[in-house]
Design a protein around this motif. Sequence first.
Motif, mmCIF file in Angstrom:
data_model
loop_
_atom_site.group_PDB
_atom_site.id
_atom_site.type_symbol
_atom_site.label_atom_id
_atom_site.label_comp_id
_atom_site.label_asym_id
_atom_site.label_seq_id
_atom_site.Cartn_x
_atom_site.Cartn_y
_atom_site.Cartn_z
ATOM 1 N N ALA A 181 0.792 -1.141 0.008
ATOM 2 C CA ALA A 181 -0.080 0.087 0.127
ATOM 3 C C ALA A 181 1.007 1.314 -0.052
ATOM 4 O O ALA A 181 0.325 2.534 0.035
ATOM 5 N N LEU A 182 2.058 1.100 -0.060
ATOM 6 C CA LEU A 182 3.181 2.414 0.136
ATOM 7 C C LEU A 182 3.695 2.814 -1.388
ATOM 8 O O LEU A 182 3.335 2.074 -2.261
ATOM 9 N N ASP A 183 3.958 4.304 -1.350
ATOM 10 C CA ASP A 183 4.245 4.570 -2.501
ATOM 11 C C ASP A 183 5.396 3.867 -2.985
ATOM 12 O O ASP A 183 6.237 3.488 -2.261
ATOM 13 N N PRO A 184 6.103 3.745 -4.246
ATOM 14 C CA PRO A 184 7.126 3.440 -4.854
ATOM 15 C C PRO A 184 8.432 3.616 -4.213
ATOM 16 O O PRO A 184 9.079 2.770 -3.845
ATOM 17 N N ILE A 185 8.824 4.900 -3.592
ATOM 18 C CA ILE A 185 9.749 5.262 -3.102
ATOM 19 C C ILE A 185 10.045 4.695 -1.638
ATOM 20 O O ILE A 185 11.070 4.265 -1.323
ATOM 21 N N THR A 186 8.865 4.891 -1.095
ATOM 22 C CA THR A 186 8.756 4.377 0.352
ATOM 23 C C THR A 186 8.896 2.861 0.331
ATOM 24 O O THR A 186 9.623 2.358 1.225
ATOM 25 N N ARG A 187 8.248 2.265 -0.555
ATOM 26 C CA ARG A 187 8.201 0.733 -0.533
ATOM 27 C C ARG A 187 9.710 0.336 -0.899
ATOM 28 O O ARG A 187 10.215 -0.603 -0.060
ATOM 29 N N GLU A 188 10.396 1.017 -1.645
ATOM 30 C CA GLU A 188 11.808 0.455 -2.013
ATOM 31 C C GLU A 188 12.586 0.684 -0.922
ATOM 32 O O GLU A 188 13.606 -0.290 -0.438
ATOM 33 N N GLU A 189 12.472 1.786 -0.046
ATOM 34 C CA GLU A 189 13.228 2.163 1.008
ATOM 35 C C GLU A 189 13.043 1.165 2.221
ATOM 36 O O GLU A 189 13.925 0.648 2.489
ATOM 37 N N LEU A 190 11.734 0.631 2.278
ATOM 38 C CA LEU A 190 11.507 -0.400 3.494
ATOM 39 C C LEU A 190 12.208 -1.514 2.855
ATOM 40 O O LEU A 190 12.272 -2.529 3.794
ATOM 41 N N GLN A 191 12.036 -2.019 1.716
ATOM 42 C CA GLN A 191 12.436 -3.436 1.255
ATOM 43 C C GLN A 191 14.143 -3.271 1.396
ATOM 44 O O GLN A 191 14.388 -4.279 2.118
ATOM 45 N N ASP A 192 14.485 -2.210 1.296
ATOM 46 C CA ASP A 192 16.418 -2.251 1.628
ATOM 47 C C ASP A 192 16.439 -2.032 3.100
ATOM 48 O O ASP A 192 17.408 -2.934 3.473
ATOM 49 N N GLU A 193 15.773 -1.565 3.914
ATOM 50 C CA GLU A 193 15.786 -1.485 5.381
ATOM 51 C C GLU A 193 15.729 -2.788 5.771
ATOM 52 O O GLU A 193 16.280 -3.599 6.677
ATOM 53 N N PHE A 194 14.440 -3.686 5.010
ATOM 54 C CA PHE A 194 14.281 -4.854 5.830
ATOM 55 C C PHE A 194 15.320 -5.954 5.371
ATOM 56 O O PHE A 194 15.582 -6.771 6.165
ATOM 57 N N LEU A 195 15.791 -5.787 4.190
ATOM 58 C CA LEU A 195 16.954 -6.780 3.776
ATOM 59 C C LEU A 195 18.114 -6.642 4.759
ATOM 60 O O LEU A 195 18.803 -7.592 5.111
ATOM 61 N N ASP A 196 18.493 -5.398 5.197
ATOM 62 C CA ASP A 196 19.386 -5.080 6.268
ATOM 63 C C ASP A 196 19.108 -5.768 7.561
ATOM 64 O O ASP A 196 20.171 -6.262 8.127
ATOM 65 N N ILE A 197 17.701 -5.492 7.820
ATOM 66 C CA ILE A 197 17.502 -5.972 9.210
ATOM 67 C C ILE A 197 17.509 -7.824 9.245
ATOM 68 O O ILE A 197 17.907 -8.522 10.082
ATOM 69 N N GLN A 198 17.275 -8.288 7.888
ATOM 70 C CA GLN A 198 17.493 -9.779 7.871
ATOM 71 C C GLN A 198 18.644 -10.376 8.178
ATOM 72 O O GLN A 198 18.904 -11.492 8.693
ATOM 73 N N GLU A 199 19.899 -9.416 8.036
ATOM 74 C CA GLU A 199 21.124 -9.734 8.262
ATOM 75 C C GLU A 199 21.308 -9.977 9.717
ATOM 76 O O GLU A 199 22.286 -10.433 10.109
ATOM 77 N N ARG A 200 20.537 -9.296 10.442
ATOM 78 C CA ARG A 200 20.659 -9.145 11.936
ATOM 79 C C ARG A 200 19.763 -9.987 12.741
ATOM 80 O O ARG A 200 20.081 -9.989 13.845
ATOM 81 N N ILE A 201 18.882 -10.873 12.037
ATOM 82 C CA ILE A 201 17.863 -11.407 12.877
ATOM 83 C C ILE A 201 17.947 -12.846 12.517
ATOM 84 O O ILE A 201 18.436 -13.107 11.246
ATOM 85 N N ASP A 202 17.562 -13.779 13.408
ATOM 86 C CA ASP A 202 17.590 -15.303 12.879
ATOM 87 C C ASP A 202 16.275 -15.546 13.012
ATOM 88 O O ASP A 202 15.816 -16.494 13.960
ATOM 89 N N THR A 203 15.421 -15.222 12.046
ATOM 90 C CA THR A 203 13.982 -15.662 11.950
ATOM 91 C C THR A 203 13.810 -15.826 10.684
ATOM 92 O O THR A 203 14.247 -15.547 9.367
ATOM 93 N N THR A 204 12.972 -17.327 10.614
ATOM 94 C CA THR A 204 12.178 -17.806 9.357
ATOM 95 C C THR A 204 11.104 -16.667 8.769
ATOM 96 O O THR A 204 10.104 -16.369 9.561
#
Length: 357
Positions: A181-204
């Motif tokens: 539901a987010l605009d394209p710019i915010t969506r890409e920012e959150l995708q990138d942030e979440f990919l970074d978070i994935q590196e720091r959490i051990d969650t499926t």
Amino acid sequence: MTDTNTTSTTEESKTMIEFDSVTKIYPDQTVAIEDISFEVERGTTTVFVGPSGCGKTTTMTLVNRMQDPTEGTVYYDGTDIQDYDKVDLRRDIGYVIQEIGLFDHMTVGENIATVPELKGWDRDRIDERVDELLELMNLPPETYRDQHPTALSGGQQQRVGVARALAADPNVILMDEPFGALDPITREELQDEFLDIQERIDTTILFVTHDINEALKMGDKIAIFDVGELVQYGTPTEIIREPANDFVEEFIGADRTLKELQITSVRDVMQDCATARDGLQESVSDITAGVKTDGGELVLADGTGEQYVTPTDSVDIALSRMIQIDATSIPVVDDGELVGIISESDIRAHQSAGGDR
């Protein structure tokens, strides 16, 4: 009732979730999914993708028993999911949806604390966890903890939604069109942030989307659905290079080579300093205005962001910057340190070799 937080004394299985010949038929005899089988490895992100009504969301909701299978078995950490108490299971699984679903009458901190409070955590532990997650989501606690969701932007609200899903340190997170539901710019920012978070959490993580580009970017594995059928399951590179049938090929689109460049990281293609000493020296000397070495240490001039790439950048970014600076190679910089070089020939060799991320 099975305790979802019990740690096995035996060696931990690599498989966190398994679907074994699972079929879901609704009371009106609609077949949502039919005879699907696959395994999700612990600590990875699997993306369910396909057109509307293909069964991807139904498949995901079988994991937290919002629905139960008609036939077959879903295993959660090696145990038939039917053996778990529904309430305890759902408190152990984080859930993020497109509509976010924050409680407007509660503060941001209270929203994030919801599940830990239900699980009986003490106040100090909860407060510490709330602040930790707000920091992780780039929402400084002193600024956002006591605000209400209505005062936040859509992107900020979605960050709080992700923080709430992570609050009780779940083994699994379900994400249903979380950025849709987010605009394209915010969506890409959150995708990138979440990919970074994935590196720091051990969650499926199980992640539902209808966007193949988002699936390729976010997933370690991708499950492609079509009208209740699991058509293909594999890594992003496998999906791009070896589409299972015409449906998958058309769903990916004609620009498969470009998509592969977008999902391949510089780290997977670059040569390190020791391997590429001569080429690196030449590449650096060609960009004397921006990147140079001084006694073995990297010196960056102002405004040189387009003169180099980082190991986590995608290969298409590296190619784009080579074109911008009219070069056939470009230095790779990590935390201000020169770590290697990537060249057009490296990229071609990687593609020819069939490398995967």
